[in-house]
Design a protein around this motif. Structure first.
Motif, mmCIF file in Angstrom:
data_model
loop_
_atom_site.group_PDB
_atom_site.id
_atom_site.type_symbol
_atom_site.label_atom_id
_atom_site.label_comp_id
_atom_site.label_asym_id
_atom_site.label_seq_id
_atom_site.Cartn_x
_atom_site.Cartn_y
_atom_site.Cartn_z
ATOM 1 N N GLY A 6 -22.293 35.732 -6.125
ATOM 2 C CA GLY A 6 -21.228 35.478 -5.163
ATOM 3 C C GLY A 6 -21.105 34.002 -4.807
ATOM 4 N N LEU A 7 -22.246 33.320 -4.729
ATOM 5 C CA LEU A 7 -22.238 31.898 -4.382
ATOM 6 C C LEU A 7 -21.523 31.057 -5.432
ATOM 7 N N LYS A 8 -21.460 31.544 -6.654
ATOM 8 C CA LYS A 8 -20.758 30.822 -7.713
ATOM 9 C C LYS A 8 -19.276 30.649 -7.380
ATOM 10 N N CYS A 9 -18.770 31.493 -6.478
ATOM 11 C CA CYS A 9 -17.347 31.465 -6.124
ATOM 12 C C CYS A 9 -17.084 30.727 -4.824
ATOM 13 N N THR A 10 -18.103 30.073 -4.260
ATOM 14 C CA THR A 10 -17.932 29.370 -2.977
ATOM 15 C C THR A 10 -18.062 27.868 -3.191
ATOM 16 N N SER A 11 -17.132 27.315 -3.922
ATOM 17 C CA SER A 11 -17.206 25.897 -4.298
ATOM 18 C C SER A 11 -17.071 24.948 -3.111
ATOM 19 N N ASN A 12 -16.599 25.462 -1.963
ATOM 20 C CA ASN A 12 -16.446 24.611 -0.783
ATOM 21 C C ASN A 12 -17.672 24.648 0.137
ATOM 22 N N PHE A 46 -12.482 41.668 6.283
ATOM 23 C CA PHE A 46 -12.092 40.415 5.650
ATOM 24 C C PHE A 46 -11.342 40.706 4.348
ATOM 25 N N GLN A 47 -10.206 40.065 4.180
ATOM 26 C CA GLN A 47 -9.396 40.238 2.986
ATOM 27 C C GLN A 47 -9.288 38.915 2.242
ATOM 28 N N LYS A 48 -8.827 38.971 1.021
ATOM 29 C CA LYS A 48 -8.635 37.761 0.242
ATOM 30 C C LYS A 48 -7.677 36.832 0.977
ATOM 31 N N GLY A 49 -8.037 35.570 1.021
ATOM 32 C CA GLY A 49 -7.238 34.619 1.776
ATOM 33 C C GLY A 49 -7.754 34.426 3.182
ATOM 34 N N SER A 50 -8.893 35.028 3.504
ATOM 35 C CA SER A 50 -9.495 34.863 4.832
ATOM 36 C C SER A 50 -9.736 33.383 5.117
ATOM 37 N N LYS A 51 -9.549 33.007 6.372
ATOM 38 C CA LYS A 51 -9.719 31.611 6.775
ATOM 39 C C LYS A 51 -11.155 31.297 7.206
ATOM 40 N N ILE A 52 -12.061 32.264 7.115
ATOM 41 C CA ILE A 52 -13.407 32.082 7.626
ATOM 42 C C ILE A 52 -14.104 30.904 6.944
ATOM 43 N N GLN A 53 -14.684 30.020 7.772
ATOM 44 C CA GLN A 53 -15.392 28.846 7.276
ATOM 45 C C GLN A 53 -16.890 28.895 7.580
ATOM 46 N N THR A 54 -17.253 29.577 8.674
ATOM 47 C CA THR A 54 -18.651 29.655 9.080
ATOM 48 C C THR A 54 -19.049 31.107 9.330
ATOM 49 N N LEU A 55 -20.108 31.552 8.682
ATOM 50 C CA LEU A 55 -20.612 32.906 8.860
ATOM 51 C C LEU A 55 -22.116 32.825 9.123
ATOM 52 N N ILE A 105 -7.692 38.676 14.898
ATOM 53 C CA ILE A 105 -7.874 37.225 14.797
ATOM 54 C C ILE A 105 -7.708 36.817 13.339
ATOM 55 N N PRO A 106 -6.501 36.859 12.815
ATOM 56 C CA PRO A 106 -6.280 36.547 11.390
ATOM 57 C C PRO A 106 -6.629 35.102 11.038
ATOM 58 N N GLU A 107 -6.636 34.218 12.029
ATOM 59 C CA GLU A 107 -6.945 32.810 11.777
ATOM 60 C C GLU A 107 -8.411 32.486 12.028
ATOM 61 N N LEU A 108 -9.271 33.506 12.144
ATOM 62 C CA LEU A 108 -10.684 33.301 12.457
ATOM 63 C C LEU A 108 -11.351 32.376 11.450
ATOM 64 N N GLU A 109 -12.057 31.351 11.979
ATOM 65 C CA GLU A 109 -12.752 30.392 11.134
ATOM 66 C C GLU A 109 -14.268 30.470 11.287
ATOM 67 N N GLY A 119 -12.749 29.778 1.526
ATOM 68 C CA GLY A 119 -12.869 28.595 2.373
ATOM 69 C C GLY A 119 -14.216 28.456 3.061
ATOM 70 N N LEU A 120 -15.188 29.308 2.722
ATOM 71 C CA LEU A 120 -16.479 29.296 3.407
ATOM 72 C C LEU A 120 -17.206 27.968 3.206
ATOM 73 N N GLU A 121 -17.657 27.386 4.328
ATOM 74 C CA GLU A 121 -18.379 26.115 4.290
ATOM 75 C C GLU A 121 -19.815 26.236 4.779
#
Length: 496
Positions: free
Chosen positions: A193-199, A138-147, A113-117, A171-173
């Motif tokens: 790590g949170l410093k890198c999650t500006s979204n 999970f690799q760099k460029g992952s589309k995951i938005q909700t964990l 599921i490469p487009e997993l959000e 892209g984590l929201e």
């Protein structure tokens, strides 16, 4: 999804045990034929996002292709059994009783599921200690938005792993790590790590074993979380005192709409800092400070400054040991909260005899939908005042009204209230239950309540626990049920 594996399944179970795939859904013959046809079709065409893996080099041995196809089919079947497809963007496996063996299969399925959000693994205790086994895919460029990893028995090492992983999830929201009490031990790594999650828009750390130092640690990340809308630090009882030496970085969360600090053992010094910060969060819509008893006598200035939050819709300040001065400050500030929809003042005894201080606010609260005044030591004069406000139509939008555990109200007061409650045309839930230690006979006011209910089209639930209906009132209720045939639940103490 169907779930047939028992929660006590373990890694040591025999090979004959039903596989993880089959535990969710068994094939019917028709479904098997359909899936086999689908698999034959997909064998010849690589799935989106897996082109690199599925494009075979002619120089590779035949065994590589032979090994790949069964693995692809296995993962596709795994997703199909869960009602998912490789193109799905959401994988919800919460409360599935996953074992370590299952988690390996989940890790393989994520590659399909490469487009997993959205990924939800909540309430699976075996995830704890094995998180890297799953999320290393999970690799760099992952589309995951909700964990979501609620109550997964995460270890300190898991928390550190999440901290390392976050920079990859650009892209984590939404990040929910609630109810993992060991997370607090790895908060330094998480904050980095949170410093890198500006979204990031939602951060939930409810009941995560946070300490006084945790506030200072989180402030490292706050300055980078400009898009954060919801922050939940609730039920971290050792957090109290943590805001005392804070540098007010919380004020940088300009877009914050929800702040939950209930049951955090906030101290008087914490309140001083919050008094400076909270009025600056002008977009705040929900504020929960409930179950912080130490703040009761020191929150006068904080509560008075709530007037600077015009967008506030929900204010929960129940069980805060408010005193007369603090309640007065709150009442005066509430006049300036036109958008308020939910107000919970329960378990603050100072409200009793002083509800008149809220009179003007109640008249102006056109949007109020939920009012909770449970165990507030209300007097007969208080409910009479409330009835007068109801009659004027100022609480016309009220859906839920909780007046329970106010045993000092006499039958006359209940009669006045019940005669006028029918003006609340949108009322759906009403609670007038007595305390667990008290039982009383219903007075004649019960007839007024039955009459009012006939004029309340939305009412479905009336809490009357420990009110005992005399035989005459029992007959009246039976007649009501027979004549009106409405689905209204009267939760009372019984008949005598």
């Amino acid at each position: 999804m169907s779930q047939t594996r028992k929660k006590n399944s373990s890694e040591g179970e025999s090979k004959s045990q039903t596989s993880f795939v089959n535990k969710f859904l068994r094939d019917s013959k028709a479904e098997s034929r359909k899936e086999n046809n689908d698999l034959k079709t997909t064998d010849s065409q690589p799935i989106d996002g897996l082109q690199k893996t599925a494009t075979f080099d002619t120089a590779k041995p035949l065994s590589s292709e032979v090994e790949f196809r069964p693995r692809t089919e296995k993962n596709e079947q795994f997703l199909q059994k869960l009602g998912k497809k490789a193109v799905d963007k959401c994988l919800d496996l919460n409360n599935c009783g996953l074992t370590r063996a299952d988690l390996r299969e989940v890790g393989e399925a994520l590659e399909m599921i490469p487009e997993l959000e959205e990924l939800n693994l909540s309430w699976n205790s075996k995830v704890g200690g094995n998180l890297s086994l799953i999320l290393q895919k999970f690799q760099k460029g992952s589309k995951i938005q909700t964990l979501e990893l609620v109550d997964c028995a995460l270890t300190t090492e898991d928390g550190a792993f999440v901290g390392q992983l976050l920079p990859v999830l650009q892209g984590l929201e939404v990040l929910d790590l609630s109810m993992n009490r060991n997370i607090g031990g790895s908060l330094d790594r998480l904050a980095q790590g949170l410093k890198c999650t500006s979204n990031l828009r939602v951060l939930k750390l409810h009941s995560c074993g946070l300490s006084q130092k945790s506030v200072k640690t989180l402030e490292i990340a706050f300055r980078y979380l400009g898009e954060l809308r919801k922050l939940d630090l609730s039920c971290n009882k050792k957090l109290g005192g943590g805001f005392e030496d804070s540098s007010a970085q919380l004020a940088l969360l300009k877009h914050l709409e929800v702040l939950d600090l209930h049951q955090c053992s906030l101290t008087a010094d914490d309140v001083v800092l919050l008094t400076q910060v909270i009025p600056l969060l002008s977009n705040l819509q929900e504020l929960d400070l409930s179950a912080n008893k130490k703040m009761g006598s020191s929150s006068e200035n904080l509560l008075s400054r709530l007037r600077f939050l015009p967008a506030l819709k929900s204010l929960l300040i129940n069980n805060c040991a408010l005193e007369s001065e603090t309640f007065t400050a709150l009442a005066e500030a509430s006049i300036h909260l036109p958008a308020l929809e939910i107000l919970n003042l329960s378990w603050n005894k100072c409200v009793g005899g002083n509800l008149k201080l809220l009179l003007q606010s109640l008249k102006l609260s056109a949007a109020l939908q939920e009012l909770r005044l449970s165990s507030c030591s209300l007097l007969t004069e208080d409910v009479a005042l409330l009835a007068s406000v109801i009659v004027t139509g100022h609480l016309a939008k009220l859906h839920k009204l909780d007046l329970s555990y106010n045993d000092s109200i006499c039958d006359e007061g209940w009669a006045i209230f019940c005669q006028n409650v029918w003006f609340l045309k949108e009322l759906a839930e009403l609670d007038i239950s007595l305390r667990p230690s008290n039982f009383r006979d219903c007075g004649r006011w019960f007839r007024h309540l039955l009459c009012a209910v006939t004029k309340l089209p939305e009412i479905t639930e009336i809490g009357m626990k420990r009110w005992i209906l005399p035989a005459s009132e029992e007959e009246a209720l039976e007649c009501f049920d027979r004549d009106h045939k409405r689905s209204i639940h009267f939760d009372h103490g019984g008949f005598q």
